[in-house]
Design a protein around this motif. Structure first.
Motif, PDB file in Angstrom:
ATOM      1  N   HIS A   4       0.909  -1.224  -0.124  1.00 54.83           N
ATOM      2  CA  HIS A   4       0.145   0.231   0.158  1.00 54.83           C
ATOM      3  C   HIS A   4       1.117   1.344   0.056  1.00 54.83           C
ATOM      4  O   HIS A   4       1.811   1.393   0.815  1.00 54.83           O
ATOM      5  CB  HIS A   4      -0.966  -0.055   1.371  1.00 54.83           C
ATOM      6  N   THR A   5       0.740   2.139  -0.905  1.00 54.88           N
ATOM      7  CA  THR A   5       1.475   3.165  -1.094  1.00 54.88           C
ATOM      8  C   THR A   5       1.172   4.349  -0.221  1.00 54.88           C
ATOM      9  O   THR A   5      -0.457   4.545  -0.013  1.00 54.88           O
ATOM     10  CB  THR A   5       1.609   3.699  -2.324  1.00 54.88           C
ATOM     11  N   PRO A   6       2.056   5.474   0.110  1.00 51.63           N
ATOM     12  CA  PRO A   6       1.226   6.619   0.707  1.00 51.63           C
ATOM     13  C   PRO A   6       0.321   7.307  -0.528  1.00 51.63           C
ATOM     14  O   PRO A   6       0.140   6.672  -1.384  1.00 51.63           O
ATOM     15  CB  PRO A   6       2.450   7.352   0.802  1.00 51.63           C
ATOM     16  N   PHE A   7      -0.204   8.436  -0.071  1.00 53.11           N
ATOM     17  CA  PHE A   7      -1.064   9.321  -0.939  1.00 53.11           C
ATOM     18  C   PHE A   7      -0.634   9.108  -2.486  1.00 53.11           C
ATOM     19  O   PHE A   7       0.597   9.276  -2.503  1.00 53.11           O
ATOM     20  CB  PHE A   7      -1.243  10.585  -0.681  1.00 53.11           C
ATOM     21  N   ARG A  44      -1.339   3.344   7.015  1.00 51.06           N
ATOM     22  CA  ARG A  44      -1.243   2.289   7.865  1.00 51.06           C
ATOM     23  C   ARG A  44      -1.392   1.061   7.309  1.00 51.06           C
ATOM     24  O   ARG A  44      -1.556   0.107   8.210  1.00 51.06           O
ATOM     25  CB  ARG A  44      -1.966   2.400   9.141  1.00 51.06           C
ATOM     26  N   GLY A  45      -1.273   0.851   6.002  1.00 48.45           N
ATOM     27  CA  GLY A  45      -1.153  -0.398   5.315  1.00 48.45           C
ATOM     28  C   GLY A  45      -2.578  -0.707   5.098  1.00 48.45           C
ATOM     29  O   GLY A  45      -3.912  -0.270   5.253  1.00 48.45           O
ATOM     30  N   VAL A  46      -2.688  -2.327   4.668  1.00 42.42           N
ATOM     31  CA  VAL A  46      -3.906  -3.038   4.245  1.00 42.42           C
ATOM     32  C   VAL A  46      -4.028  -4.246   5.221  1.00 42.42           C
ATOM     33  O   VAL A  46      -3.108  -4.478   6.092  1.00 42.42           O
ATOM     34  CB  VAL A  46      -3.913  -3.329   2.808  1.00 42.42           C
ATOM     35  N   PHE A  54      -8.452  -5.663   2.508  1.00 45.57           N
ATOM     36  CA  PHE A  54      -8.978  -4.497   3.110  1.00 45.57           C
ATOM     37  C   PHE A  54      -8.274  -3.035   3.116  1.00 45.57           C
ATOM     38  O   PHE A  54      -7.088  -3.086   3.731  1.00 45.57           O
ATOM     39  CB  PHE A  54      -9.602  -4.800   4.567  1.00 45.57           C
ATOM     40  N   LEU A  55      -8.827  -2.150   2.533  1.00 43.77           N
ATOM     41  CA  LEU A  55      -8.265  -0.840   2.639  1.00 43.77           C
ATOM     42  C   LEU A  55      -9.131   0.262   3.141  1.00 43.77           C
ATOM     43  O   LEU A  55     -10.335   0.279   2.844  1.00 43.77           O
ATOM     44  CB  LEU A  55      -7.876  -0.583   1.237  1.00 43.77           C
ATOM     45  N   HIS A  56      -8.720   0.752   4.403  1.00 41.03           N
ATOM     46  CA  HIS A  56      -9.764   2.033   4.747  1.00 41.03           C
ATOM     47  C   HIS A  56      -9.066   3.214   4.334  1.00 41.03           C
ATOM     48  O   HIS A  56      -8.033   3.725   4.855  1.00 41.03           O
ATOM     49  CB  HIS A  56      -9.581   1.792   6.325  1.00 41.03           C
ATOM     50  N   GLN A  57      -9.774   3.771   3.328  1.00 42.11           N
ATOM     51  CA  GLN A  57      -9.260   4.954   2.857  1.00 42.11           C
ATOM     52  C   GLN A  57      -9.533   6.088   3.566  1.00 42.11           C
ATOM     53  O   GLN A  57     -10.690   6.230   4.403  1.00 42.11           O
ATOM     54  CB  GLN A  57     -10.218   5.216   1.397  1.00 42.11           C
TER      55      GLN A  57
END
Length: 93
Positions: A4-7, A44-46, A54-57
């Protein structure tokens, strides 16, 4: 491996046995990103569970991606960014 990348909060599935080949990529649309500049770089990752990533956007959308294909299985909002809410968790409740 899933990263998971930063913004802007892209998610990649990598095949480590095949020279780190990208299997799939998920990228939130511009409308799914949080409008606040301060929160853009929170990462904070996935999380993984039940065959899903799961990704909390940052816009408070919880996204469930199929771990094999990267396709969106479902989404759910759990806050209101216009009232200051954001999503930064890497865990599945």
């Amino acid at each position: 491996m899933y990263v998971h990348t930063p913004f802007p909060n892209k998610v990649y599935a990598l095949d480590l046995a095949n020279e780190n080949k990208i299997i799939w990529k998920y990228e939130p649309t511009r409308s799914q990103r949080h409008p606040g500049d301060v929160l853009r770089h929170v990462n904070r990752g996935v999380a993984y569970g039940d065959g899903k990533i799961f990704l909390h956007q940052a816009d408070t959308t919880l996204v469930a991606l199929d771990a094999k294909t990267g396709k969106v299985e479902w989404t759910a909002k759990n806050g209101d960014p216009s009232k200051g809410s954001t999503g930064t968790s890497a865990r599945w409740w």
